[in-house]
Design a protein around this motif. Structure first.
Motif, mmCIF file in Angstrom:
data_model
loop_
_atom_site.group_PDB
_atom_site.id
_atom_site.type_symbol
_atom_site.label_atom_id
_atom_site.label_comp_id
_atom_site.label_asym_id
_atom_site.label_seq_id
_atom_site.Cartn_x
_atom_site.Cartn_y
_atom_site.Cartn_z
ATOM 1 N N ILE A 125 0.863 -1.188 0.000
ATOM 2 C CA ILE A 125 0.000 0.000 0.000
ATOM 3 C C ILE A 125 0.896 1.234 0.000
ATOM 4 C CG2 ILE A 125 -1.808 1.242 1.260
ATOM 5 C CD1 ILE A 125 -2.538 -1.439 2.602
ATOM 6 N N GLU A 126 0.664 2.136 -0.964
ATOM 7 C CA GLU A 126 1.497 3.345 -1.026
ATOM 8 C C GLU A 126 0.727 4.539 -0.483
ATOM 9 O OE1 GLU A 126 4.502 3.320 -4.426
ATOM 10 O OE2 GLU A 126 2.716 2.307 -5.243
ATOM 11 N N GLY A 266 0.247 -7.976 8.014
ATOM 12 C CA GLY A 266 0.890 -8.709 6.926
ATOM 13 C C GLY A 266 0.950 -7.917 5.624
ATOM 14 N N ASP A 267 0.281 -6.764 5.568
ATOM 15 C CA ASP A 267 0.449 -5.878 4.419
ATOM 16 C C ASP A 267 1.765 -5.119 4.570
ATOM 17 O OD1 ASP A 267 -1.885 -6.449 3.052
ATOM 18 O OD2 ASP A 267 -3.054 -4.896 4.061
ATOM 19 N N ARG A 268 2.203 -4.524 3.461
ATOM 20 C CA ARG A 268 3.384 -3.653 3.529
ATOM 21 C C ARG A 268 2.979 -2.241 3.106
ATOM 22 N NH1 ARG A 268 5.933 -6.170 -0.815
ATOM 23 N NH2 ARG A 268 3.839 -7.030 -1.026
ATOM 24 N N ILE A 269 3.616 -1.262 3.714
ATOM 25 C CA ILE A 269 3.314 0.137 3.402
ATOM 26 C C ILE A 269 4.590 0.817 2.921
ATOM 27 C CG2 ILE A 269 2.751 2.399 4.430
ATOM 28 C CD1 ILE A 269 0.768 0.989 6.250
ATOM 29 N N ARG A 270 4.461 1.613 1.825
ATOM 30 C CA ARG A 270 5.566 2.511 1.474
ATOM 31 C C ARG A 270 5.019 3.933 1.468
ATOM 32 N NH1 ARG A 270 10.018 1.137 -1.991
ATOM 33 N NH2 ARG A 270 8.638 0.169 -3.495
ATOM 34 N N PHE A 271 5.720 4.812 2.191
ATOM 35 C CA PHE A 271 5.335 6.216 2.218
ATOM 36 C C PHE A 271 6.035 6.916 1.066
ATOM 37 C CE2 PHE A 271 5.529 4.679 6.662
ATOM 38 C CZ PHE A 271 4.184 4.812 7.001
ATOM 39 N N TYR A 272 5.369 7.858 0.396
ATOM 40 C CA TYR A 272 6.073 8.654 -0.615
ATOM 41 C C TYR A 272 5.769 10.136 -0.412
ATOM 42 C CZ TYR A 272 1.725 8.713 -3.423
ATOM 43 O OH TYR A 272 0.447 8.887 -3.864
ATOM 44 N N SER A 296 -1.362 -2.747 -4.253
ATOM 45 C CA SER A 296 -1.005 -3.829 -5.182
ATOM 46 C C SER A 296 -1.908 -5.031 -4.952
ATOM 47 C CB SER A 296 0.444 -4.251 -4.961
ATOM 48 O OG SER A 296 0.535 -5.100 -3.833
ATOM 49 N N SER A 297 -1.918 -5.980 -5.877
ATOM 50 C CA SER A 297 -2.627 -7.232 -5.602
ATOM 51 C C SER A 297 -1.743 -8.066 -4.675
ATOM 52 C CB SER A 297 -2.919 -7.968 -6.905
ATOM 53 O OG SER A 297 -1.751 -8.021 -7.673
ATOM 54 N N TYR A 298 -2.280 -9.206 -4.197
ATOM 55 C CA TYR A 298 -1.534 -10.017 -3.242
ATOM 56 C C TYR A 298 -0.275 -10.603 -3.874
ATOM 57 C CZ TYR A 298 -4.926 -9.613 0.433
ATOM 58 O OH TYR A 298 -5.703 -9.109 1.419
#
Lengths: 332, 327
Positions: A125-126, A266-272, A296-298
């Motif tokens: 997730i961005e 279990g999701d991942r996050i990227r900050f921009y 994104s999809s899984y």
């Protein structure tokens, strides 16, 4: 006399403390305990703690334990909450006593193994962030005026980690992906830590905590990052703000169709990073319901591959760590 | 149906036991902070004990009934009046169409409850009608009642509407002292404090903590002296301050110490904490915490799990049809 008084006090506490595994430092490098600690949290909750360091191995152990509990269908368990180091179990002691529950769970604990072989389904997730924004600065100023003086929160984090400047703080926050190890605290709140240890930064928490924090604030406390899903109290250093929602009980946006919260453990996050103009534009789109979340999809996340990555960057991480003033002390 | 002329300080719709099962996503159970008072109120108007009613704090609302209703007012004494005349609490009252219910001075306690025959007709969200103001869900549009709201009642058929009045048995009406002892179980992070300090402040019932003006359904903040923390070699890991720990899920009723300030977590509390929880209120005493307000005093006395269980058994006997006298 003094000795007698102290030992009788110890006796009183001994009787009041529910027997549980006393604390012994978790073993390196991940800090897992030889045996989990079973800590009573009042007469309705039990906390089962697996280690004392924030990382994916301990988190996966808690996830696996939680899945086994769900399969076991122990009567009297009303709800479980799986977190980064521990699982909280809400139970009805008219159905299952603390003692019985601990005995059953210790059986389950024996069954969880092979954490290194786990493969998890995970989305990326961005999240757009305006760093050093005027709203969180205002919140810090308000705290300074009403509670006690605090420094500019970005400055505090920069100094605490011996970073050069705001630009470097932004770089350290936006480069790595962050692992969502906990949901909760407030609805939609995701606690995440960087998967790349070279970018680990830490921050002290407010003391006492703030009575209010703007919705969408990006906070840093210990090694943890959060997006405050609502205007709420809080204790983390405020370094930026996002215009997107982490929680939407109205579920109008398609990204909230399945759940009222955006992220999951279990999701991942990227900050921009974004500018204030972009912030205001996205805020408008979110309000109108036309904003499209960047999810994104899984994808499959292999713990084994991740451990290999950690091994690859070990030397570099160690060098990075040497720059951090907090690294010498004993920190959470 | 009633119309809100004045919402009061914080008047919300709550049902018992609230929204259970969403703690892992950060949604608290909410529900009546003083569950005992609302449940007894429901029994007095012939409702199932968990039915939705109104919770109000310190300054009650002003409501106009647009049809006749059976009501009961329980909990704190906020000087209830019907058409301007004082009206008794802890018993059922038949209210006529057009009657105005209002409240005055807070004489004791903090939170009062209005039980309505047939309950409150608001949509259920995640299995409950309870309002969670911070999350904007439940009750009337996820918020406290305000001037102009029109709320429908009578969603559920009361168990009994026989025109007979009901009152609580003499001696069962709870007392709400300004200084009270609350029972706790030590932990889960009691091993961060020095034993003598833990015993004195959180276990023996000796020290009277003062309730700060920051108290609500999320938490009740206390003030007192600085804590005596164990040195780093005799406690589990901490952050920059000994009270800072890695995030853990916590139960309702935890006494969380942020820096040097303890806060007791209420029914709208948060599910995770990054601070030590040195003790946790027993389930039976949650409803008593609901009735404290600023400058009241709280003493903590630690009990065993066995004692906590007995306390809950006793409380279960109090909230029962047997507590009601039919005249």
């Amino acid at each position: 006399m003094e000795g007698t008084r102290l030992s009788s006090q110890a006796g009183v506490l001994e009787r009041l403390r529910t027997p549980y595994v006393s604390y012994k430092r978790g073993k390196p490098p991940f800090g897992e305990y030889e045996e989990a600690r079973y800590l009573p949290s009042g007469d309705r909750y039990l906390l089962v703690e697996f280690g004392d360091r924030l990382n994916i191995i301990i988190n996966c152990k808690a996830l696996a334990f939680d899945q086994e509990i769900k399969k076991s269908k122990i009567p009297g368990i009303l709800e479980t909450c799986v977190g980064q180091l521990a699982v909280l179990i809400y139970y009805d002691d008219f159905i299952v006593s603390f003692g019985e529950l601990v005995a059953r769970l210790k059986e389950i604990e024996k069954r969880i193994s092979m954490i290194e072989q786990m493969v998890l389904a995970s989305r990326l997730i961005e999240i757009p962030v305006l760093f050093h924004d005027r709203w969180t600065i205002e919140a810090a100023n308000d705290y300074s005026a009403k509670m006690k003086p605090v420094d500019d929160n970005c400055d505090t984090v920069i100094k605490y980690n011996a970073l050069k400047d705001l630009k470097e703080l932004i770089e350290y926050t936006t480069t790595p992906q962050h692992w969502v190890a906990n949901m909760g605290w407030m609805p939609g709140n995701a606690n995440a830590f960087p998967l790349d240890p070279r970018y680990e930064i830490r921050a002290p928490k407010y003391n006492p905590s703030r009575t209010w924090t703007p919705q969408g604030t990006l906070g840093v406390g210990t090694a943890d990052k959060v997006i405050y899903p609502l205007r709420s109290p809080g204790g983390y250093q405020m370094i930026g703000r996002t215009p997107v929602k982490m929680y939407d009980p109205e579920q109008r946006n398609p990204s909230f169709k399945r759940s009222i919260q955006l992220a999951m453990v279990g999701d991942r996050i990227r900050f921009y990073p974004i500018t204030e103009e972009e912030y205001l534009e996205i805020e408008k789109e979110v309000h109108e319901g036309s904003y499209r979340y960047r999810i994104s999809s899984y994808e499959l996340f292999s713990v084994k591959k991740y451990l290999e990555f950690l091994e690859d960057v070990k030397e570099e991480s160690r060098r990075e760590l040497e720059r951090r003033p907090w690294a010498g002390g004993h920190h959470v | 149906m009633f119309r809100v002329i004045d919402g009061g300080l914080e008047t919300t719709v709550q049902d018992f036991p609230g929204r259970v099962g969403y703690w892992n996503v950060g949604i608290p159970p909410s529900g009546p902070f003083d569950g005992v008072a609302l449940r007894l109120g429901n029994l007095l108007v012939g409702n199932p004990e968990g039915e939705a009613g109104l919770e109000m704090a310190i300054m009650g609302p002003k409501l106009e009934f647009s049809e006749e209703a059976t009501i009961a007012i329980t909990g704190a004494d906020l000087s209830p009046k019907l058409n301007g005349n004082p009206v008794p609490m802890w018993r059922s009252i038949e209210v006529e169409k057009g009657a105005v219910l209002s409240f005055g001075l807070c004489k004791n306690g903090c939170r009062a409850y209005l039980a309505l025959g047939g309950g409150v007709d608001v949509p259920s969200f995640l299995g409950s009608k309870s309002t969670y103001v911070q999350g904007g869900i439940g009750g009337v549009e996820g918020r406290k009642l305000t001037k102009g709201d029109v709320v429908r009642t009578g969603a559920t058929k009361p168990n009994s509407r026989d025109g007979r009045s009901r009152r609580l048995k003499e001696g069962l009406i709870p007392k709400y002292p300004t200084e009270l002892e609350l029972r706790v179980i030590l932990g889960p992070q009691d091993d961060y404090l020095e034993d003598d300090f833990l015993l004195e402040m959180y276990a023996s019932g000796k020290y009277a903590w003062k309730v700060s003006p920051l108290f609500d359904r999320v938490g009740v903040r206390l003030s007192g002296p600085a804590h005596k923390w164990r040195p780093p070699d005799r406690r589990p890991p901490s952050g920059a301050h000994p009270s800072n720990i890695n995030l853990v899920y916590c139960g309702l009723g935890i006494v969380g110490v942020a820096g040097e300030v303890p806060t007791v977590c209420g029914v709208d509390g948060v599910s995770l904490t990054g601070y030590t929880s040195v003790a946790t209120l027993i389930g039976a005493d949650m409803s008593r915490l609901a009735q404290v307000k600023a400058y009241d005093k709280i003493r903590f006395r630690a009990v065993t799990l066995e004692e906590a269980r007995r306390a809950r058994e006793e409380l279960g006997k109090t909230v029962d049809e047997g507590a009601v006298v039919v005249d």
